[in-house]
Design an enzyme around this catalytic site. Structure first.
Site, PDB file in Angstrom:
ATOM      1  N   GLU A  30      -6.556   2.837  -1.956  1.00 15.68           N
ATOM      2  CA  GLU A  30      -5.795   1.468  -2.678  1.00 15.68           C
ATOM      3  C   GLU A  30      -6.481   0.873  -3.895  1.00 15.68           C
ATOM      4  O   GLU A  30      -7.473   1.560  -4.420  1.00 15.68           O
ATOM      5  CB  GLU A  30      -5.721   0.277  -1.634  1.00 15.68           C
ATOM      6  CG  GLU A  30      -7.244  -0.338  -1.489  1.00 15.68           C
ATOM      7  CD  GLU A  30      -7.243  -1.728  -0.821  1.00 15.68           C
ATOM      8  OE1 GLU A  30      -6.176  -2.284  -0.805  1.00 15.68           O
ATOM      9  OE2 GLU A  30      -8.010  -2.120  -0.416  1.00 15.68           O
ATOM     10  N   ARG A  81     -24.673  -8.912  -0.827  1.00 17.15           N
ATOM     11  CA  ARG A  81     -24.093 -10.274  -0.331  1.00 17.15           C
ATOM     12  C   ARG A  81     -24.697 -10.918   0.689  1.00 17.15           C
ATOM     13  O   ARG A  81     -25.114 -10.545   1.790  1.00 17.15           O
ATOM     14  CB  ARG A  81     -22.568  -9.776   0.158  1.00 17.15           C
ATOM     15  CG  ARG A  81     -21.714  -8.866  -0.734  1.00 17.15           C
ATOM     16  CD  ARG A  81     -20.448  -8.897  -0.048  1.00 17.15           C
ATOM     17  NE  ARG A  81     -19.519  -8.002  -1.051  1.00 17.15           N
ATOM     18  CZ  ARG A  81     -18.306  -7.884  -0.951  1.00 17.15           C
ATOM     19  NH1 ARG A  81     -17.611  -8.882  -0.322  1.00 17.15           N
ATOM     20  NH2 ARG A  81     -17.632  -7.080  -1.659  1.00 17.15           N
ATOM     21  N   GLU A  91      -2.152   7.933   8.100  1.00 12.82           N
ATOM     22  CA  GLU A  91      -3.318   8.602   7.066  1.00 12.82           C
ATOM     23  C   GLU A  91      -4.135   9.402   7.827  1.00 12.82           C
ATOM     24  O   GLU A  91      -4.550   9.278   9.064  1.00 12.82           O
ATOM     25  CB  GLU A  91      -3.897   7.504   6.307  1.00 12.82           C
ATOM     26  CG  GLU A  91      -4.066   7.828   4.830  1.00 12.82           C
ATOM     27  CD  GLU A  91      -4.475   6.519   4.285  1.00 12.82           C
ATOM     28  OE1 GLU A  91      -5.608   6.113   4.556  1.00 12.82           O
ATOM     29  OE2 GLU A  91      -3.916   5.986   3.188  1.00 12.82           O
ATOM     30  N   LYS A  92      -4.515  10.357   7.277  1.00  7.15           N
ATOM     31  CA  LYS A  92      -5.571  11.424   7.916  1.00  7.15           C
ATOM     32  C   LYS A  92      -6.680  10.529   7.993  1.00  7.15           C
ATOM     33  O   LYS A  92      -7.183   9.788   7.200  1.00  7.15           O
ATOM     34  CB  LYS A  92      -5.778  12.464   7.355  1.00  7.15           C
ATOM     35  CG  LYS A  92      -7.186  13.373   7.595  1.00  7.15           C
ATOM     36  CD  LYS A  92      -6.703  14.583   8.609  1.00  7.15           C
ATOM     37  CE  LYS A  92      -7.921  15.181   9.081  1.00  7.15           C
ATOM     38  NZ  LYS A  92      -7.716  15.451  10.570  1.00  7.15           N
ATOM     39  N   ARG A  99      -7.602  -7.073  -9.405  1.00  7.93           N
ATOM     40  CA  ARG A  99      -8.303  -8.336  -9.899  1.00  7.93           C
ATOM     41  C   ARG A  99      -9.502  -8.163 -10.168  1.00  7.93           C
ATOM     42  O   ARG A  99     -10.069  -6.806  -9.907  1.00  7.93           O
ATOM     43  CB  ARG A  99      -8.226  -9.208  -8.520  1.00  7.93           C
ATOM     44  CG  ARG A  99      -8.569  -8.599  -7.426  1.00  7.93           C
ATOM     45  CD  ARG A  99      -8.775  -9.311  -6.235  1.00  7.93           C
ATOM     46  NE  ARG A  99      -8.885  -8.599  -5.043  1.00  7.93           N
ATOM     47  CZ  ARG A  99      -9.953  -8.217  -4.503  1.00  7.93           C
ATOM     48  NH1 ARG A  99     -11.328  -8.078  -5.110  1.00  7.93           N
ATOM     49  NH2 ARG A  99     -10.058  -7.367  -3.454  1.00  7.93           N
ATOM     50  N   LYS A 108       0.979  -1.182   0.103  1.00  3.63           N
ATOM     51  CA  LYS A 108       0.061   0.087   0.096  1.00  3.63           C
ATOM     52  C   LYS A 108       0.776   1.075  -0.077  1.00  3.63           C
ATOM     53  O   LYS A 108       0.404   2.280  -0.441  1.00  3.63           O
ATOM     54  CB  LYS A 108      -0.881  -0.070   1.221  1.00  3.63           C
ATOM     55  CG  LYS A 108      -1.859  -1.005   0.933  1.00  3.63           C
ATOM     56  CD  LYS A 108      -2.933  -1.209   2.152  1.00  3.63           C
ATOM     57  CE  LYS A 108      -4.104  -1.562   1.739  1.00  3.63           C
ATOM     58  NZ  LYS A 108      -5.279  -1.410   2.571  1.00  3.63           N
TER      59      LYS A 108
HETATM   60  P1  ADP Z   1      -7.943  -3.068   3.410  1.00  4.49           P
HETATM   61  O1  ADP Z   1      -7.273  -3.348   2.355  1.00  4.49           O
HETATM   62  O2  ADP Z   1      -7.595  -3.532   4.788  1.00  4.49           O
HETATM   63  O3  ADP Z   1      -9.609  -3.362   2.899  1.00  4.49           O
HETATM   64  P2  ADP Z   1      -8.378  -0.266   2.761  1.00  4.49           P
HETATM   65  O4  ADP Z   1      -7.415   0.899   2.443  1.00  4.49           O
HETATM   66  O5  ADP Z   1      -9.053  -0.545   1.615  1.00  4.49           O
HETATM   67  O6  ADP Z   1      -7.872  -1.320   3.598  1.00  4.49           O
HETATM   68  O7  ADP Z   1      -9.591   0.322   3.698  1.00  4.49           O
HETATM   69  C1  ADP Z   1     -10.643  -0.212   3.973  1.00  4.49           C
HETATM   70  C2  ADP Z   1     -11.718   0.646   4.576  1.00  4.49           C
HETATM   71  O8  ADP Z   1     -11.312   1.055   5.844  1.00  4.49           O
HETATM   72  C3  ADP Z   1     -12.345   1.552   3.714  1.00  4.49           C
HETATM   73  O9  ADP Z   1     -13.144   1.115   2.910  1.00  4.49           O
HETATM   74  C4  ADP Z   1     -12.702   2.352   4.747  1.00  4.49           C
HETATM   75  O10 ADP Z   1     -14.089   2.013   5.239  1.00  4.49           O
HETATM   76  C5  ADP Z   1     -11.830   2.396   5.800  1.00  4.49           C
HETATM   77  N1  ADP Z   1     -10.773   3.492   5.948  1.00  4.49           N
HETATM   78  C6  ADP Z   1      -9.640   3.288   4.988  1.00  4.49           C
HETATM   79  N2  ADP Z   1      -8.841   4.486   5.060  1.00  4.49           N
HETATM   80  C7  ADP Z   1      -9.363   5.468   5.790  1.00  4.49           C
HETATM   81  C8  ADP Z   1      -9.112   6.850   6.262  1.00  4.49           C
HETATM   82  N3  ADP Z   1      -8.078   7.379   5.798  1.00  4.49           N
HETATM   83  N4  ADP Z   1     -10.195   7.426   6.705  1.00  4.49           N
HETATM   84  C9  ADP Z   1     -11.369   6.650   7.357  1.00  4.49           C
HETATM   85  N5  ADP Z   1     -11.710   5.478   6.988  1.00  4.49           N
HETATM   86  C10 ADP Z   1     -10.748   4.817   6.192  1.00  4.49           C
END
Ligand code: ADP
Length: 453
Positions: free
Chosen positions: A292, A342, A205-206, A296, A121
């Protein structure tokens, strides 16, 4: 002219509904399929419907669906010229993709180097930033020391989120409300990441207060052409797991879709990305923030298929064999609205898994109703794998019509013998916020907590 690699027989390195989904696209293209399965899945529908089947090991996924040597041997023994990994399991394993290609088998997926970059990431964020995608404010790469974390957190402002570089499924992620808890939460995130992914790299991250999760589906030919297929709104989540997804997003206008989709497609073209991919953003107050990229096919891909009429698996197979994308951006039209529920074999409210024998099964049907599932009456849901047993996908000319049809379709679904999440979906679609599309990624957990009290 690119080299065309004809595909005649695909090994499907997956199980459940997605194995069937791939099998269907392949058979419609006149391509044979080889199913692989664990001993727990000998009676699975994908095994029954494939042209050939090979048992690759005992029930635990690490011995079967993640068993690279067994899968490659199966592909060689069964004379497969391509492998489709589906989602989960080995789908985002760059090493596996390389091994497949080293055996002169077509990998129906992105270039291994892109899987690797986007799987980390920190690297993914750096790459996305360099390609011009908007990022969540945060650390510029991995954080090594607590001191460094404290400085950066103070700059971006609390609350902050500690995230694992190798993260997935929300693991290794901690919200830090203020500085006093930074040190302990950061080491918890590190420990969780170490045990889940064998890598304790974290970044900051914020933490966005009330965002929506909006993701763009993209497709590249690997030679500098790419298109976007619009967005999906996956804000309805519990513990970072998506529960219901829709396309288009209730908050994105056609102009905004064209603008952001254009940026995303250009980034993928510049990267020479090949195959299907999803760029995930958080969206708050009209702004997109990249979180991210998934290299896939996604679970929720059917909602995009419903509103574009494009078969994404067919497209994946075409591109993998060296053909051009079947359509240009101008030819992609977005019509109507689609929602996916789902359906898991679990208690609708405690979410406790409920594997076991399905004693009765009737799938919803009728116009614009699609059920992707591998279950049948008499089938025993094994306890070893993901609890998702079906996806109900419904289309309507408007969001309102889609919701009406979804209510009718949920009522028609019969799954007996195990508990399912159908009652949760039935209750959800009656909520005003869901009916109007007014929900963020926090909504479901807040609603569940309120329902409990
Ligand atoms: P993973 O790969 O573990 O699923 P992601 O980066 O896709 O992680 O984040 C998953 C979820 O976490 C997002 O859909 C959101 O709900 C929450 N999230 C991720 N980053 C943030 C952020 N900076 N602020 C608030 N919520 C976040």
């Amino acid at each position: 002219m690119p080299e065309i690699k004809p595909i005649k027989r695909i090994l499907i390195a997956n199980r459940g509904e997605i194995a069937l989904r791939i099998l269907r696209a392949a058979h419609e293209m006149g391509i044979e399929t080889v199913a692989v399965h664990s001993t727990a899945d000998a009676d699975a529908m994908h095994v029954r419907l494939a042209n050939h089947a090979v048992c690759i090991g005992p029930p635990p996924a690490k011995d079967s669906y993640l068993n690279v040597a067994a899968i490659i041997s199966a592909a060689e023994i069964a004379h497969c010229d391509a492998i489709h990994p589906g989602y989960g399991f080995l789908s985002e394993n760059a090493k596996f993709a390389e091994i497949v290609e080293a055996h002169d088998i077509v990998w129906i997926g992105p270039k291994p180097e892109h899987i690797r970059t986007m799987g980390d990431k920190v690297e993914a964020k750096r790459t996305a930033g360099a390609l011009g995608l908007p990022l969540v404010p945060g650390s510029d790469g991995a954080i090594d020391t607590f001191e460094q974390a404290r400085e950066i957190a103070a700059q971006i402002g609390y609350p902050v989120l500690v995230k694992a570089a190798s993260g997935g499924g929300g693991r290794g992620m901690k919200v830090v409300p203020d500085e006093s808890q930074l040190e302990s939460l950061m080491s918890q995130a590190r420990n969780e990441a170490k045990s889940a992914f064998g890598d304790d790299t974290v970044y900051l991250e914020k933490y966005l207060g009330n965002p929506r999760h909006i993701e763009f589906q993209i497709f590249g030919d690997g030679r500098g052409h790419a298109v976007h297929l619009g967005e999906r709104d996956c804000s309805l989540q519990r513990r970072h797991q998506k529960v219901l997804e829709e396309a288009p997003s209730p908050v994105i206008s056609a102009e905004e879709r064209d603008r952001m989709g254009g940026i995303v497609a250009k980034a993928m073209a510049d990267m020479e990305y090949r195959g299907a991919g999803t760029i995930e953003f958080l969206w708050e107050d009209g702004e997109f923030y990249f979180i991210e990229m998934n290299t896939r096919l996604q679970v929720e891909h059917p909602v995009t298929e419903m509103i574009t009429g494009i078969d994404l698996v067919r497209e994946q197979i075409r591109v993998a064999s060296g053909k051009d994308l079947s359509c240009t951006q101008d030819e992609i039209r977005f019509t109507g609205h689609a929602i996916e529920c789902r359906i898991n074999a679990e208690d609708a409210y405690s979410f406790a898994p409920s594997p076991g024998k399905v004693t009765a099964y009737h799938a919803a049907g009728g116009m614009h109703v699609r059920v992707d599932s591998g279950i049948y009456a008499g089938y025993s849901i094994p306890p070893y794998y993901d609890s998702m047993i079906a996806k109900l996908i419904v289309y309507g000319r408007s969001r309102e019509k889609c919701m009406m049809r979804l209510r009718r379709a949920l009522q028609e679904m019969v799954i007996e013998g195990v508990k399912t999440s159908i009652p949760l979906h039935q209750e959800l679609i009656e909520q005003d916020d869901i009916r109007t599309g007014d929900y963020s990624i926090k909504w479901l957990e807040d609603w569940l907590a309120e329902r409990e009290s």
